[in-house]
Design a protein around this motif. Structure first.
Motif, PDB file in Angstrom:
ATOM      1  N   SER A  78      -3.503  -3.927   9.126  1.00 18.76           N
ATOM      2  CA  SER A  78      -4.318  -3.505  10.256  1.00 18.76           C
ATOM      3  C   SER A  78      -5.481  -2.649   9.793  1.00 18.76           C
ATOM      4  O   SER A  78      -5.377  -1.937   8.791  1.00 18.76           O
ATOM      5  CB  SER A  78      -3.448  -2.692  11.225  1.00 18.76           C
ATOM      6  N   THR A  79      -6.596  -2.704  10.524  1.00 18.33           N
ATOM      7  CA  THR A  79      -7.699  -1.780  10.289  1.00 18.33           C
ATOM      8  C   THR A  79      -7.801  -0.790  11.437  1.00 18.33           C
ATOM      9  O   THR A  79      -8.751  -0.027  11.519  1.00 18.33           O
ATOM     10  CB  THR A  79      -9.037  -2.536  10.151  1.00 18.33           C
ATOM     11  N   SER A  80      -6.798  -0.787  12.302  1.00 16.89           N
ATOM     12  CA  SER A  80      -6.816   0.103  13.464  1.00 16.89           C
ATOM     13  C   SER A  80      -5.894   1.296  13.300  1.00 16.89           C
ATOM     14  O   SER A  80      -5.731   2.086  14.230  1.00 16.89           O
ATOM     15  CB  SER A  80      -6.415  -0.677  14.721  1.00 16.89           C
ATOM     16  N   GLY A  81      -5.266   1.422  12.140  1.00 17.38           N
ATOM     17  CA  GLY A  81      -4.400   2.561  11.894  1.00 17.38           C
ATOM     18  C   GLY A  81      -2.942   2.320  12.216  1.00 17.38           C
ATOM     19  O   GLY A  81      -2.104   3.203  12.020  1.00 17.38           O
ATOM     20  N   TYR A 108       5.510  -6.719   9.880  1.00 20.17           N
ATOM     21  CA  TYR A 108       4.461  -6.718   8.862  1.00 20.17           C
ATOM     22  C   TYR A 108       3.082  -7.104   9.371  1.00 20.17           C
ATOM     23  O   TYR A 108       2.104  -7.040   8.646  1.00 20.17           O
ATOM     24  CB  TYR A 108       4.823  -7.593   7.664  1.00 20.17           C
ATOM     25  N   GLY A 109       2.964  -7.485  10.618  1.00 15.66           N
ATOM     26  CA  GLY A 109       1.649  -7.711  11.199  1.00 15.66           C
ATOM     27  C   GLY A 109       1.072  -9.083  10.905  1.00 15.66           C
ATOM     28  O   GLY A 109       1.643  -9.899  10.184  1.00 15.66           O
ATOM     29  N   ASP A 110      -0.102  -9.300  11.435  1.00 13.80           N
ATOM     30  CA  ASP A 110      -0.760 -10.595  11.336  1.00 13.80           C
ATOM     31  C   ASP A 110      -1.358 -10.813   9.945  1.00 13.80           C
ATOM     32  O   ASP A 110      -1.524  -9.876   9.164  1.00 13.80           O
ATOM     33  CB  ASP A 110      -1.869 -10.679  12.382  1.00 13.80           C
ATOM     34  N   VAL A 111      -1.691 -12.068   9.651  1.00 16.80           N
ATOM     35  CA  VAL A 111      -2.328 -12.406   8.379  1.00 16.80           C
ATOM     36  C   VAL A 111      -3.713 -11.771   8.302  1.00 16.80           C
ATOM     37  O   VAL A 111      -4.515 -11.900   9.225  1.00 16.80           O
ATOM     38  CB  VAL A 111      -2.447 -13.935   8.218  1.00 16.80           C
ATOM     39  N   PHE A 112      -3.974 -11.072   7.206  1.00 13.97           N
ATOM     40  CA  PHE A 112      -5.257 -10.431   6.976  1.00 13.97           C
ATOM     41  C   PHE A 112      -6.075 -11.242   5.976  1.00 13.97           C
ATOM     42  O   PHE A 112      -7.245 -11.521   6.198  1.00 13.97           O
ATOM     43  CB  PHE A 112      -5.017  -9.024   6.438  1.00 13.97           C
ATOM     44  N   VAL A 113      -5.446 -11.599   4.870  1.00 16.27           N
ATOM     45  CA  VAL A 113      -6.086 -12.423   3.838  1.00 16.27           C
ATOM     46  C   VAL A 113      -5.066 -13.433   3.349  1.00 16.27           C
ATOM     47  O   VAL A 113      -3.935 -13.079   3.027  1.00 16.27           O
ATOM     48  CB  VAL A 113      -6.569 -11.570   2.646  1.00 16.27           C
ATOM     49  N   SER A 114      -5.456 -14.698   3.298  1.00 15.51           N
ATOM     50  CA  SER A 114      -4.587 -15.739   2.740  1.00 15.51           C
ATOM     51  C   SER A 114      -4.830 -15.805   1.233  1.00 15.51           C
ATOM     52  O   SER A 114      -5.958 -16.045   0.800  1.00 15.51           O
ATOM     53  CB  SER A 114      -4.902 -17.094   3.381  1.00 15.51           C
ATOM     54  N   LEU A 115      -3.795 -15.599   0.459  1.00  6.73           N
ATOM     55  CA  LEU A 115      -3.942 -15.567  -0.999  1.00  6.73           C
ATOM     56  C   LEU A 115      -3.811 -16.978  -1.569  1.00  6.73           C
ATOM     57  O   LEU A 115      -2.852 -17.326  -2.256  1.00  6.73           O
ATOM     58  CB  LEU A 115      -2.916 -14.608  -1.608  1.00  6.73           C
ATOM     59  N   THR A 116      -4.809 -17.774  -1.268  1.00  5.41           N
ATOM     60  CA  THR A 116      -4.881 -19.149  -1.755  1.00  5.41           C
ATOM     61  C   THR A 116      -5.402 -19.172  -3.185  1.00  5.41           C
ATOM     62  O   THR A 116      -5.995 -18.203  -3.667  1.00  5.41           O
ATOM     63  CB  THR A 116      -5.814 -19.980  -0.865  1.00  5.41           C
ATOM     64  N   THR A 117      -5.209 -20.277  -3.868  1.00  3.42           N
ATOM     65  CA  THR A 117      -5.664 -20.398  -5.251  1.00  3.42           C
ATOM     66  C   THR A 117      -7.134 -20.784  -5.342  1.00  3.42           C
ATOM     67  O   THR A 117      -7.775 -20.570  -6.376  1.00  3.42           O
ATOM     68  CB  THR A 117      -4.828 -21.450  -5.990  1.00  3.42           C
ATOM     69  N   LYS A 118      -7.676 -21.349  -4.285  1.00  5.32           N
ATOM     70  CA  LYS A 118      -9.086 -21.738  -4.267  1.00  5.32           C
ATOM     71  C   LYS A 118      -9.534 -21.884  -2.830  1.00  5.32           C
ATOM     72  O   LYS A 118      -8.720 -21.968  -1.908  1.00  5.32           O
ATOM     73  CB  LYS A 118      -9.304 -23.054  -5.015  1.00  5.32           C
ATOM     74  N   ASP A 158     -11.484  -0.255   3.185  1.00  4.91           N
ATOM     75  CA  ASP A 158     -11.375   1.074   3.775  1.00  4.91           C
ATOM     76  C   ASP A 158      -9.986   1.336   4.338  1.00  4.91           C
ATOM     77  O   ASP A 158      -9.650   2.475   4.664  1.00  4.91           O
ATOM     78  CB  ASP A 158     -12.404   1.248   4.901  1.00  4.91           C
ATOM     79  N   ASN A 159      -9.202   0.281   4.470  1.00  5.36           N
ATOM     80  CA  ASN A 159      -7.885   0.424   5.094  1.00  5.36           C
ATOM     81  C   ASN A 159      -6.766  -0.142   4.225  1.00  5.36           C
ATOM     82  O   ASN A 159      -5.770  -0.659   4.741  1.00  5.36           O
ATOM     83  CB  ASN A 159      -7.882  -0.274   6.455  1.00  5.36           C
ATOM     84  N   LEU A 160      -6.931  -0.038   2.919  1.00  2.34           N
ATOM     85  CA  LEU A 160      -5.887  -0.548   2.027  1.00  2.34           C
ATOM     86  C   LEU A 160      -4.534   0.104   2.307  1.00  2.34           C
ATOM     87  O   LEU A 160      -3.488  -0.508   2.093  1.00  2.34           O
ATOM     88  CB  LEU A 160      -6.282  -0.316   0.575  1.00  2.34           C
ATOM     89  N   GLU A 209       6.047  -2.274  -0.773  1.00  2.00           N
ATOM     90  CA  GLU A 209       5.222  -1.191  -0.242  1.00  2.00           C
ATOM     91  C   GLU A 209       4.917  -0.209  -1.361  1.00  2.00           C
ATOM     92  O   GLU A 209       5.757   0.046  -2.220  1.00  2.00           O
ATOM     93  CB  GLU A 209       5.946  -0.458   0.878  1.00  2.00           C
ATOM     94  N   VAL A 210       3.724   0.390  -1.327  1.00  2.00           N
ATOM     95  CA  VAL A 210       3.372   1.399  -2.317  1.00  2.00           C
ATOM     96  C   VAL A 210       3.821   2.772  -1.854  1.00  2.00           C
ATOM     97  O   VAL A 210       4.625   3.429  -2.493  1.00  2.00           O
ATOM     98  CB  VAL A 210       1.854   1.417  -2.583  1.00  2.00           C
ATOM     99  N   ALA A 211       3.309   3.231  -0.734  1.00  2.16           N
ATOM    100  CA  ALA A 211       3.619   4.578  -0.259  1.00  2.16           C
ATOM    101  C   ALA A 211       3.225   4.714   1.190  1.00  2.16           C
ATOM    102  O   ALA A 211       2.503   3.891   1.740  1.00  2.16           O
ATOM    103  CB  ALA A 211       2.880   5.625  -1.099  1.00  2.16           C
ATOM    104  N   ALA A 212       3.686   5.783   1.790  1.00  2.17           N
ATOM    105  CA  ALA A 212       3.292   6.086   3.156  1.00  2.17           C
ATOM    106  C   ALA A 212       1.824   6.488   3.190  1.00  2.17           C
ATOM    107  O   ALA A 212       1.271   6.929   2.197  1.00  2.17           O
ATOM    108  CB  ALA A 212       4.154   7.216   3.712  1.00  2.17           C
ATOM    109  N   MET A 213       1.196   6.339   4.350  1.00  2.00           N
ATOM    110  CA  MET A 213      -0.213   6.665   4.486  1.00  2.00           C
ATOM    111  C   MET A 213      -0.460   8.130   4.158  1.00  2.00           C
ATOM    112  O   MET A 213       0.283   9.009   4.575  1.00  2.00           O
ATOM    113  CB  MET A 213      -0.682   6.364   5.906  1.00  2.00           C
ATOM    114  N   GLY A 214      -1.503   8.394   3.376  1.00  2.00           N
ATOM    115  CA  GLY A 214      -1.887   9.765   3.080  1.00  2.00           C
ATOM    116  C   GLY A 214      -1.465  10.249   1.723  1.00  2.00           C
ATOM    117  O   GLY A 214      -1.742  11.373   1.348  1.00  2.00           O
TER     118      GLY A 214
END
Length: 256
Positions: A78-81, A108-118, A158-160, A209-214
């Motif tokens: 999400s980019t909405s927080g 886990y939310g909607d698809v943001f980027v499809s990690l296709t090979t090409k 900006d919202n990684l 997951e890496v870590a909680a926000m912040g």
């Protein structure tokens, strides 16, 4: 160890007081593990690097995947927080022992980027199984691609801290292929009007997951790391690894 928001704020203030300026998206790297879901036996390590030209480099290596089979993978979030996470076992609402794609989506939310090979990497390619990575004969999977800034949804870099990755496709009955013998037909695929797709092919296999926000957190079950001298000044980066939804635009070759 968790670096708290106050630490980031102090570091940012110190950098600004020195008059140091950094590109809007200076090179930053996060590494994290994608742990198995649904007892898939699959594991992977993901590395994402945001470049100062606004592009995003993605590298994923893993093992234990269904051999010689495509594995759909996406960045979600999400980019909405809104805070999305990997789905817990309790997300299995029908009690079949598997968190299906449709059961995991609220987590886990909607698809943001499809990690296709090409080609295209937008949400529209989330179903392009013919352009998703294929595990080798030993079940190893390798993926690497740089996605141009123009191909990223607005606000991605900006919202990684609100994004994550999930990979799909598992072999529930251990026969080395996707079939309907173990879990039946994919409910998710059927809901989109495509029949005959095994549930094995669409269920999520890994999530991380890496870590909680912040903050940046390590030693919590997922391996997380950040490399960049300017990271603290930029306020930190936290990536939530996640899950995906995929369906072939053209029929997956399976054996029932």
């Amino acid at each position: 160890m968790r670096l708290r928001r106050t630490t980031f704020a102090l570091a940012a203030a110190a950098t600004l007081s020195l008059g140091t300026t950094l590109p809007a998206h200076a090179d930053r790297t996060v590494r994290f593990t994608l742990d198995e879901l649904n007892q898939s036996g699959s594991h992977a390590t993901a590395t994402l690097t945001s470049r100062d030209d606004g592009s995003l480099h993605v590298k994923i290596t893993g093992s234990g995947f269904t051999p010689k089979s495509p594995h759909a993978q996406h960045i979600h979030g999400s980019t909405s927080g809104h805070m999305f996470t990997c789905p817990p076992a309790s997300a299995d609402k029908n009690g079949d022992g598997q968190v299906s794609t449709e059961e995991g989506l609220p987590q886990y939310g909607d698809v943001f980027v499809s990690l296709t090979t090409k080609g295209d990497t937008s949400k529209a390619s989330g179903l392009a199984v013919d352009r998703m990575p294929v595990a080798d004969a030993d079940g190893n999977l390798s993926y690497e691609r740089t996605i141009a800034a123009s191909a990223l949804p607005a606000g991605t870099l900006d919202n990684l801290q609100h994004l994550h990755i999930v990979q799909h496709g598992l072999d529930a009955n251990g026969n080395g292929k996707y079939d309907a013998a173990a879990l039946g037909e994919s409910v998710f695929a059927r809901s989109l009007g495509v029949k005959g797709i095994p549930e094995e092919a669409t269920n999520p296999a890994t999530c991380g997951e890496v870590a909680a926000m912040g903050g940046v957190e390590t030693g919590t079950g997922s391996t997380a790391g950040v490399e960049h001298a300017g990271l603290l000044a930029l306020g930190g980066i936290a990536l939530l690894g996640g899950a995906t939804a995929f369906l072939a635009r053209r029929r997956i070759r399976v054996e029932a």
